[in-house]
Enzyme design. Structure first.
Site, short mmCIF file in Angstrom:
data_model
loop_
_atom_site.label_atom_id
_atom_site.label_comp_id
_atom_site.label_asym_id
_atom_site.label_seq_id
_atom_site.Cartn_x
_atom_site.Cartn_y
_atom_site.Cartn_z
N LYS A 54 0.98 -1.08 0.09
CA LYS A 54 -0.02 0.03 -0.01
C LYS A 54 0.78 1.39 0.04
CE LYS A 54 -3.81 -2.39 2.07
NZ LYS A 54 -4.49 -2.79 3.27
N GLN A 98 -4.79 -1.44 9.71
CA GLN A 98 -4.62 -2.70 9.12
C GLN A 98 -5.29 -3.80 9.92
OE1 GLN A 98 -3.38 -3.64 5.70
NE2 GLN A 98 -4.21 -5.68 6.29
N ASP A 121 -11.35 2.99 4.38
CA ASP A 121 -11.65 1.60 4.10
C ASP A 121 -13.21 1.41 4.03
OD1 ASP A 121 -9.81 -0.50 3.82
OD2 ASP A 121 -9.19 -0.51 6.01
#
Ligand code: NDP
Length: 289
Positions: A54, A98, A121
């Site tokens: 990422k 994460q 997200d």
């Protein structure tokens, strides 16, 4: 007949290049680049790989990438303090924590603490509600990427029957909302669904998001259907190594489907590209353009 392969790597590269061009224009106008903060707690090896990938993709798109690592025994309070600090940071437009998190940290507490306008997200309850309410907002990256691959198949999907196997909050459920918003007639299947193969055979669009190698065989697929394989499974190779496979038995499915995503190289690359798209969207919403 063999299905058209929906090349997620190529579609993702195109999307990343478009995002990179937009960031270059913003910076050329004298504006700051969008910023994405990624938080990693502990030493999960897969999470390390995801976070590194990422970061690389974010920098390649011309954005600012910051990484924040906490030890595996970090407390929930420490993580919430970090999230609060990132919420207040004007140079950060997107925050991604994460998953999975260590057992002592409640993921729902942490996700709820992220500023919804920085929730790239799309897991915050407000953004989940916006999606179910039909508002435009930050949508989870994997389903967003799946919709782009479905569009790549080049069919008008309005009125089509879509079946999504899997009802998680990160893939299955938001996927059904996006398909519904695109005027599909949507069925969600899961581990308790009866006659799964028969349910799936009705689908013009079949999305498998389970985590079970070869669950979806050719017998599940309506001839000509678009098949999107979200699953990522590591299976043993004869030489003792591991290889990645999806939930779909690709070799036989490809002979029945009209269009199909491979694993790897299908949905996976789209997820990161859509994360960048969400970060740019969050930036534009925060900066009013
Ligand atoms: P979850 O484990 O949260 O959900 C799996 C879903 O599959 C559940 O709803 C479960 O049903 C259902 N299921 C399990 N077994 C069966 C079965 N035999 N028949 C029908 N349904 C079944 O997984 P995620 O949604 O997080 O992820 C799904 C897959 O997608 C995983 O392989 C994951 O690695 C992959 N993934 C890939 C991404 C990418 O970027 N390509 C991103 C995110 C995930 P029930 O609810 O009844 O238990």
């Amino acid at each position: 007949m063999s299905a058209r392969i929906l090349d997620g790597a190529a579609v993702a590269a195109r999307l990343r290049a478009e995002i990179g061009d937009q960031v270059t224009s913003l910076v050329a106008e004298g504006r700051r680049a969008p910023g994405l903060a990624v938080v990693l707690v502990g030493d999960n090896p897969a999470s390390h790989v995801y976070v590194r990938n990422k970061g690389v993709a974010t920098r390649k798109a011309g954005m600012v990438s910051t990484e924040h690592r906490l030890p595996g025994d970090a407390t929930e309070a420490e993580l919430l303090a970090l999230v609060a600090q990132l919420n207040a940071d004007e140079a950060i437009d997107g925050i991604l924590v994460q998953l999975p998190l260590p057992a002592q940290v409640r993921p729902e507490k942490v996700l709820a603490a992220i500023d919804p306008e920085k929730d790239v997200d799309g897991f915050h309850a407000l953004n989940v509600g916006r999606l179910w309410g039909g508002e435009t907002g930050l949508v989870p990256c994997t389903p967003r990427g799946c919709m782009k691959l479905i569009a790549e198949a080049g069919r008008d999907i309005g009125g089509m029957d879509a079946v999504v196997i899997g009802r998680s909050g990160i893939v299955g459920k938001p996927m059904t909302q996006l398909l519904l918003a695109a005027n599909c007639t949507v069925t969600i299947a899961h581990s308790r669904t009866r006659d799964l193969s028969e349910v799936c055979r009705r689908a013009d669009i079949l999305v498998a998001a389970v985590g079970a190698p070869n669950l979806v065989t050719a017998a599940f697929i309506k001839p000509g259907a678009t098949v999107i394989d979200v699953g990522i499974n590591r299976v043993a190779k004869p030489d003792g190594g591991l290889r990645l496979v999806g939930d779909v038995a690709f070799d036989t499915a490809v002979g029945v489907a009209g269009a199909i995503t491979p694993v790897p190289g299908g949905v996976g690359p789209m997820t990161i590209a859509c994360l960048l798209e969400n970060t740019l969207m969050a930036y534009r919403r925060r900066m009013n353009g």
